[in-house]
Design an enzyme around this catalytic site. Structure first.
Site, PDB file in Angstrom:
ATOM      1  N   THR A  53       0.838  -1.203   0.000  1.00  9.37           N
ATOM      2  CA  THR A  53       0.000   0.000   0.000  1.00  9.37           C
ATOM      3  C   THR A  53       0.872   1.250   0.000  1.00  9.37           C
ATOM      4  OG1 THR A  53      -1.789  -1.127   1.164  1.00  9.37           O
ATOM      5  CG2 THR A  53      -1.773   1.272   1.262  1.00  9.37           C
ATOM      6  N   HIS A  56       1.977   1.931  -3.476  1.00 10.03           N
ATOM      7  CA  HIS A  56       0.936   2.610  -4.259  1.00 10.03           C
ATOM      8  C   HIS A  56       0.950   4.113  -3.963  1.00 10.03           C
ATOM      9  CE1 HIS A  56      -1.113  -0.814  -6.071  1.00 10.03           C
ATOM     10  NE2 HIS A  56      -1.058  -1.451  -4.918  1.00 10.03           N
TER      11      HIS A  56
END
Length: 359
Positions: A53, A56
């Protein structure tokens, strides 16, 4: 006994911040107040680990553009000491060594009230929706803190959150004496290989496109490591299982062809636990590969609070895993951009980051 109490009213610290709508993180000096809500605690971060995450967010991809409100202190996987508590805190105390459930749930919705807070409809995630742990200090609700064993290698305590994702995925279906496929051997998937071995799987099949991570899967005891770019995965697994297929699939890749293939080589009566997030529509023969097979499909989000955490603690306390092989890099927090680039290349397992005042 050492007194860990924090007495300052404000703290100036180094923090990793997403403050620009472009690739990269900024390293800034940030001042925070130590004033706490009645059920909040202040944690001095000892170690944090880098997550997909976070990658990202570093890239500032389409998901990040839609989800984030900048500026934001990032990071959500950590361990540290509680150094101050709010006036009504009872679950933890100053000096406790904790990690944290990163999903802050409401406790009031239908799902929370029936004991399924992991699918709370009002979930907020630290480092995504609120300021996170890539800093020396952060504030957390006491209800999110999980007290760690002092005897566990501190390097491993910050990876319990992603390990919990792997545990939630792999332990949903029985693994002992089963043939198990782990699809996608990134950091969480590679933990899935280790968990399957620890739980007594008969054989573990690892499916991964990245050579570095295929080698990690071998090192962690996968019986058959498959490169889907160089062979027919369905035929390879069927040939290895007398045409029957595997009993359980842990799907971590989110890749369209990998998911579609898994439905073909999972055995009748078997189960697929799915953590990976595809960005394309998935085509499944529902009649042939789900209904007539009597297949069970389980969608995994986060960790069951706190059932999964206790499963993780049992694995760690009993030395059933090989996180020394999973944690491949330890870096100063200030080198966060180098860590992100390394993760983007796929040439690492888990990366643990250490704030400057703990280095």
């Amino acid at each position: 006994m050492k007194d860990y109490t924090e007495t300052r009213t404000t703290i100036t610290m180094t923090a990793v911040v997403k403050d620009r709508p472009e690739q990269g993180f900024s390293i800034v000096e940030k001042t925070i107040s130590t004033d706490l809500g009645p059920h909040e605690v202040l944690v001095h971060v000892a170690m944090a680990s880098f997550c997909g995450t976070d990658l990202h967010i570093w890239k500032y991809d389409e998901w990040s553009k839609k989800r984030l409100h900048l500026p934001l202190t990032v990071g959500h996987e950590f361990s540290g000491r509680i150094v101050k508590v709010g006036k009504d805190v009872t679950l933890v105390k100053v000096g406790d060594l904790v990690s944290a459930e990163t999903h802050i749930v409401c406790g009031k919705c239908e799902f929370c009230l029936r004991g399924e807070g992991h699918i709370c409809e009002n979930t907020k995630i630290i480092g995504v929706d609120t300021d996170g742990c890539f800093a020396s200090y952060l504030k957390m609700p006491e209800a999110n803190c999980f007290k760690n064993s002092e005897s566990v290698n501190p390097l491993f305590l910050s990876v319990q959150e992603p390990l919990g994702n792997a545990v939630h995925t792999m332990l949903h279906f029985p693994l002992k004496d089963k043939d198990v496929a782990v699809v996608g051997c990134g950091p969480i998937g590679i933990m899935g290989v280790d968990i399957a071995r620890a739980m007594g799987a008969r054989r573990v099949f690892a499916v991964e496109v990245n050579e570095y991570r295929r080698n990690m899967a071998r090192e962690l005891g996968a019986d058959l490591v498959i490169d889907p770019t160089s062979c027919d995965v369905i035929k390879t697994i069927k040939d290895a299982t007398n045409g029957k297929g595997v009993d359980v699939v842990g799907e971590f890749s989110g890749a369209k062809p990998a998911i579609e293939a898994a439905f073909k080589y999972v055995k009748a009566g078997g189960g697929i636990a799915m953590l990976g997030l595809p960005n394309q529509p998935i085509e499944i023969d529902v009649a042939g590969d789900v209904v007539y097979k009597g297949l069970s499909i389980y969608g995994v989000t986060g960790r069951r609070i706190f059932e999964t955490w206790h499963q993780v603690r049992n694995l760690l306390d009993n030395n059933l895993l090989h996180l020394d092989k999973v944690v491949t890099h330890v870096m100063p927090l200030k080198d966060i951009n180098a860590a992100a680039a390394l993760m983007a290349q796929g040439k690492c397992g888990k990366i643990v980051l250490i704030p400057e005042d703990h280095a």
